[in-house]
Motif scaffolding. Sequence first.
Motif, PDB file in Angstrom:
ATOM      1  N   LEU A 101       0.838  -1.199   0.000  1.00 56.70           N
ATOM      2  CA  LEU A 101       0.000   0.000   0.000  1.00 56.70           C
ATOM      3  C   LEU A 101       0.874   1.251   0.000  1.00 56.70           C
ATOM      4  CD1 LEU A 101      -2.936   1.093   0.141  1.00 56.70           C
ATOM      5  CD2 LEU A 101      -2.604   1.257   2.628  1.00 56.70           C
ATOM      6  N   ARG A 105      -1.962   6.460   0.083  1.00 57.91           N
ATOM      7  CA  ARG A 105      -3.303   5.861   0.171  1.00 57.91           C
ATOM      8  C   ARG A 105      -3.640   5.438   1.598  1.00 57.91           C
ATOM      9  NH1 ARG A 105      -4.024   1.201  -3.294  1.00 57.91           N
ATOM     10  NH2 ARG A 105      -6.175   1.419  -2.606  1.00 57.91           N
ATOM     11  N   ARG A 163      -7.111  -2.209   1.646  1.00 60.13           N
ATOM     12  CA  ARG A 163      -6.793  -1.298   0.551  1.00 60.13           C
ATOM     13  C   ARG A 163      -5.602  -1.728  -0.294  1.00 60.13           C
ATOM     14  NH1 ARG A 163      -7.074   4.702   3.221  1.00 60.13           N
ATOM     15  NH2 ARG A 163      -9.137   4.395   4.092  1.00 60.13           N
ATOM     16  N   ALA A 164      -4.781  -2.572   0.263  1.00 62.76           N
ATOM     17  CA  ALA A 164      -3.493  -2.876  -0.364  1.00 62.76           C
ATOM     18  C   ALA A 164      -3.629  -3.798  -1.568  1.00 62.76           C
ATOM     19  CB  ALA A 164      -2.559  -3.493   0.677  1.00 62.76           C
TER      20      ALA A 164
END
Length: 173
Positions: A101, A105, A163-164
Amino acid sequence: MVPSFEELLAATEHSAVHLEMRDGYMESDPSFIEWQKGRRDLPEDNDPALRPWLRWVREATARGASVRRARVFSVPESDYLKFEHHVSDANVLAGEEIRWLPRRRAADIPLPANDYWVFDGKLALILHFAGNGELAPEDPIELSEDPAILKLCLDAFEAVWERATPHAEYHPS
């Protein structure tokens, strides 16, 4: 007495999660130095007999424990992060799941100040590094069962993980 990392992972029943947030670690690592010289895929990077980490992960995942690592990093990536990406292929083959990530972000994710591991949601191994990426000379590790620390670490890890980008899909610039 503080158990070794090998002992902690060997005792893991369900899960071990690791959050890394530095752009460089132990730049005196001989494998990193060889990688910088253009020597790739050395036996010591990929052979479980020479890189015990691979054996430990394989043993943990074979008994059903998940081992997940997430990295929060700056872009463009440091040479050390590019090296980590390269040698992480062997980690994934051993059974570790890895995601990446970019730091930009993660701006709205509350992150602990240190890299850490959490074993079975019950024990945090907090890592303290010096500015040069080496483990701090005094008190390099801290163990905690504090519920507030565990919650912060687990919540941060899961937010980053969600999210990664999976390792196979992430390619450093």
